[in-house]
Design an enzyme around this catalytic site. Structure first.
Site, PDB file in Angstrom:
ATOM      1  N   GLY A  22     -16.990  -5.271  -8.331  1.00 13.91           N
ATOM      2  CA  GLY A  22     -16.649  -5.436  -6.913  1.00 13.91           C
ATOM      3  C   GLY A  22     -16.863  -4.145  -6.142  1.00 13.91           C
ATOM      4  N   LYS A  70     -14.399  -4.005   3.115  1.00 18.44           N
ATOM      5  CA  LYS A  70     -15.156  -2.757   2.928  1.00 18.44           C
ATOM      6  C   LYS A  70     -16.637  -2.921   3.263  1.00 18.44           C
ATOM      7  CE  LYS A  70     -12.201  -0.386  -0.363  1.00 18.44           C
ATOM      8  NZ  LYS A  70     -12.044   0.205  -1.680  1.00 18.44           N
ATOM      9  N   SER A 122      -0.576   4.111   1.001  1.00 19.04           N
ATOM     10  CA  SER A 122      -1.233   5.005   1.962  1.00 19.04           C
ATOM     11  C   SER A 122      -0.281   5.490   3.054  1.00 19.04           C
ATOM     12  CB  SER A 122      -2.457   4.323   2.584  1.00 19.04           C
ATOM     13  OG  SER A 122      -3.430   4.132   1.581  1.00 19.04           O
ATOM     14  N   SER A 156       0.821  -1.215   0.000  1.00 16.41           N
ATOM     15  CA  SER A 156       0.000   0.000   0.000  1.00 16.41           C
ATOM     16  C   SER A 156       0.858   1.270   0.000  1.00 16.41           C
ATOM     17  CB  SER A 156      -0.890   0.007   1.237  1.00 16.41           C
ATOM     18  OG  SER A 156      -1.466   1.274   1.384  1.00 16.41           O
ATOM     19  N   ALA A 210     -14.951  -1.454  -5.582  1.00 16.05           N
ATOM     20  CA  ALA A 210     -14.598  -0.193  -6.252  1.00 16.05           C
ATOM     21  C   ALA A 210     -15.629   0.150  -7.316  1.00 16.05           C
ATOM     22  CB  ALA A 210     -13.201  -0.303  -6.872  1.00 16.05           C
TER      23      ALA A 210
HETATM   24  P1  NAP Z   1     -12.879  -6.528  -5.807  1.00 18.06           P
HETATM   25  O1  NAP Z   1     -13.951  -6.193  -4.820  1.00 18.06           O
HETATM   26  O2  NAP Z   1     -12.160  -7.830  -5.699  1.00 18.06           O
HETATM   27  O3  NAP Z   1     -13.574  -6.416  -7.260  1.00 18.06           O
HETATM   28  C1  NAP Z   1     -12.973  -6.800  -8.453  1.00 18.06           C
HETATM   29  C2  NAP Z   1     -14.067  -7.453  -9.320  1.00 18.06           C
HETATM   30  O4  NAP Z   1     -13.526  -7.744 -10.600  1.00 18.06           O
HETATM   31  C3  NAP Z   1     -14.563  -8.775  -8.706  1.00 18.06           C
HETATM   32  O5  NAP Z   1     -15.975  -8.815  -8.730  1.00 18.06           O
HETATM   33  C4  NAP Z   1     -13.937  -9.806  -9.632  1.00 18.06           C
HETATM   34  O6  NAP Z   1     -14.706 -10.995  -9.701  1.00 18.06           O
HETATM   35  C5  NAP Z   1     -13.961  -9.060 -10.958  1.00 18.06           C
HETATM   36  N1  NAP Z   1     -13.077  -9.660 -11.941  1.00 18.06           N
HETATM   37  C6  NAP Z   1     -11.890 -10.282 -11.748  1.00 18.06           C
HETATM   38  N2  NAP Z   1     -11.397 -10.690 -12.926  1.00 18.06           N
HETATM   39  C7  NAP Z   1     -12.272 -10.309 -13.886  1.00 18.06           C
HETATM   40  C8  NAP Z   1     -12.320 -10.461 -15.299  1.00 18.06           C
HETATM   41  N3  NAP Z   1     -11.351 -11.093 -15.973  1.00 18.06           N
HETATM   42  N4  NAP Z   1     -13.363  -9.948 -15.971  1.00 18.06           N
HETATM   43  C9  NAP Z   1     -14.375  -9.341 -15.302  1.00 18.06           C
HETATM   44  N5  NAP Z   1     -14.406  -9.192 -13.969  1.00 18.06           N
HETATM   45  C10 NAP Z   1     -13.356  -9.656 -13.262  1.00 18.06           C
HETATM   46  O7  NAP Z   1     -11.780  -5.400  -5.812  1.00 18.06           O
HETATM   47  P2  NAP Z   1     -11.997  -3.818  -5.666  1.00 18.06           P
HETATM   48  O8  NAP Z   1     -11.868  -3.406  -4.258  1.00 18.06           O
HETATM   49  O9  NAP Z   1     -13.227  -3.457  -6.407  1.00 18.06           O
HETATM   50  O10 NAP Z   1     -10.699  -3.269  -6.427  1.00 18.06           O
HETATM   51  C11 NAP Z   1     -10.542  -3.510  -7.828  1.00 18.06           C
HETATM   52  C12 NAP Z   1      -9.322  -2.770  -8.365  1.00 18.06           C
HETATM   53  O11 NAP Z   1      -9.495  -1.377  -8.202  1.00 18.06           O
HETATM   54  C13 NAP Z   1      -8.010  -3.144  -7.648  1.00 18.06           C
HETATM   55  O12 NAP Z   1      -7.000  -3.250  -8.610  1.00 18.06           O
HETATM   56  C14 NAP Z   1      -7.754  -1.952  -6.749  1.00 18.06           C
HETATM   57  O13 NAP Z   1      -6.380  -1.724  -6.539  1.00 18.06           O
HETATM   58  C15 NAP Z   1      -8.347  -0.813  -7.577  1.00 18.06           C
HETATM   59  N6  NAP Z   1      -8.780   0.300  -6.732  1.00 18.06           N
HETATM   60  C16 NAP Z   1      -8.184   1.502  -6.945  1.00 18.06           C
HETATM   61  C17 NAP Z   1      -8.529   2.579  -6.164  1.00 18.06           C
HETATM   62  C18 NAP Z   1      -7.859   3.902  -6.406  1.00 18.06           C
HETATM   63  O14 NAP Z   1      -7.899   4.764  -5.507  1.00 18.06           O
HETATM   64  N7  NAP Z   1      -7.272   4.123  -7.552  1.00 18.06           N
HETATM   65  C19 NAP Z   1      -9.516   2.458  -5.167  1.00 18.06           C
HETATM   66  C20 NAP Z   1     -10.133   1.209  -4.987  1.00 18.06           C
HETATM   67  C21 NAP Z   1      -9.742   0.129  -5.786  1.00 18.06           C
HETATM   68  P3  NAP Z   1     -14.303 -12.201  -8.684  1.00 18.06           P
HETATM   69  O15 NAP Z   1     -14.534 -11.689  -7.295  1.00 18.06           O
HETATM   70  O16 NAP Z   1     -15.220 -13.293  -9.088  1.00 18.06           O
HETATM   71  O17 NAP Z   1     -12.847 -12.488  -8.949  1.00 18.06           O
END
Ligand code: NAP
Length: 283
Positions: free
Chosen positions: A133, A70, A21, A19, A135
């Site tokens: 997910g 979260k 942060s 992280s 985010a």
């Molecule tokens: P998450 O809750 O795990 O959500 C990711 C989603 O993508 C899950 O539902 C996952 O399904 C799905 N997924 C995985 N592989 C896929 C594919 N090939 N095609 C379609 N869907 C797919 O994670 P999150 O918290 O939302 O975070 C997601 C990303 O956003 C991370 O890389 C994180 O670092 C980034 N993020 C960035 C910020 C920022 O400030 N820039 C803030 C928050 C998050 P499954 O659960 O079935 O695998």
């Protein structure tokens, strides 16, 4: 004279190792000469309740929350009237102790909102979202509240995508949002904005989910990933001459807002940005 104890803040998640942060928050604490420290708390699911139950005892005043907690922390916090919609979004990323009560908020929402608005106005835009997910729920909420024209969302887990659609419809009745059965159905060529909210692109050998033939000149590509700063998707956009952004400034803006919640002080955004840019070079 008794000096006040150092206030402890941090990030709780599993995993949290890489992280950025801590570098941002600790630089901000130093700049404002606050007796505070931001730490990483990698807490496994079996220890979560115990950890949350001992926050006061461990002198922890505030936390950011990341995957996979979260939604889970909703049970632990009190939400102000104006934050009640977060029950439907089901994502809390900042918790702070105020007057003995743990209050929850989501700074990903205003963080993404501010960054996106600096780059592209989503009003009346046709938008494709990859991933459904935590985010994505914040992202789609922002897009709907800005008056996007339509959203198509795809996740490998179809139920998750359907849940996001239900969440948006419950908050914005009649809003035009549908699930796509696969990436082709996202019909990126007809969209103004493509947003990747999946973690696909973080690992070196991850595929690029979008094909070159789907790129077109009127598209803006926003990838929430910030590590690496250029994913294969962003490289494809750059090589195709298409406007694009990574998630670095969203991360910065959400951290700056969390800092305000933690300390009640204005965030030294420039200092946090410099620390973030230095930190990102090291990972
Ligand atoms: P998450 O809750 O795990 O959500 C990711 C989603 O993508 C899950 O539902 C996952 O399904 C799905 N997924 C995985 N592989 C896929 C594919 N090939 N095609 C379609 N869907 C797919 O994670 P999150 O918290 O939302 O975070 C997601 C990303 O956003 C991370 O890389 C994180 O670092 C980034 N993020 C960035 C910020 C920022 O400030 N820039 C803030 C928050 C998050 P499954 O659960 O079935 O695998």
């Amino acid at each position: 004279m008794k000096t006040a104890a150092k206030r402890i803040f941090g990030l709780i998640g599993y995993p949290v190792k890489h992280s950025l942060s801590p570098v941002m928050h600790n630089a901000a604490f130093a700049a404002l000469e606050l007796n505070a420290e931001y730490r990483l708390f990698e807490v496994g699911p079996d220890n979560l309740n115990d950890f949350l139950g001992k926050l006061d005892e461990n002198n922890i005043s505030g936390l950011n929350v990341t995957i996979p907690y979260k939604e889970k922390v909703l049970e632990f916090v009190t939400l102000d009237q104006e934050s009640n919609y977060l029950r439907q979004i089901k994502a809390i990323n900042t918790i702070v102790r105020k007057d003995g009560i743990w209050k929850g908020s989501n700074t990903d929402i205003p963080g993404f909102s501010r960054d996106l608005k600096e780059k592209i106005d989503p009003a009346n835009k046709k938008i494709a979202v990859l991933g459904a997910g935590g985010a994505a729920r914040a992202v789609v909420y922002v897009l709907a509240s800005f008056g996007a024209k339509e959203i198509l969302i795809y996740d490998i887990d179809k139920d998750k995508a359907r849940n996001v659609v239900d969440m948006v419809i419950s908050l914005f009745p009649g809003f035009n949002i549908k699930t796509a059965g696969n990436i082709q159905e996202l019909d990126v060529r007809s969209k103004d904005l493509l947003i990747n909210t999946t973690p696909i692109g973080m690992k070196k050998d991850d595929p690029c989910l979008i094909e070159e033939k789907m790129m077109h000149n009127n598209l803006f590509v926003y990838d929430l990933i910030y590590n690496p700063t250029e994913t294969k998707l962003l490289a494809l956009a750059r090589n195709s001459g298409i406007r694009a952004s990574n998630g670095l400034r969203m991360l910065l803006y959400q951290a700056a807002l969390s800092f305000v919640h933690f300390t009640g002080r204005d965030a030294p955004v420039k200092i946090m940005e410099e620390a973030l840019n230095e930190g990102v070079k090291k990972i």
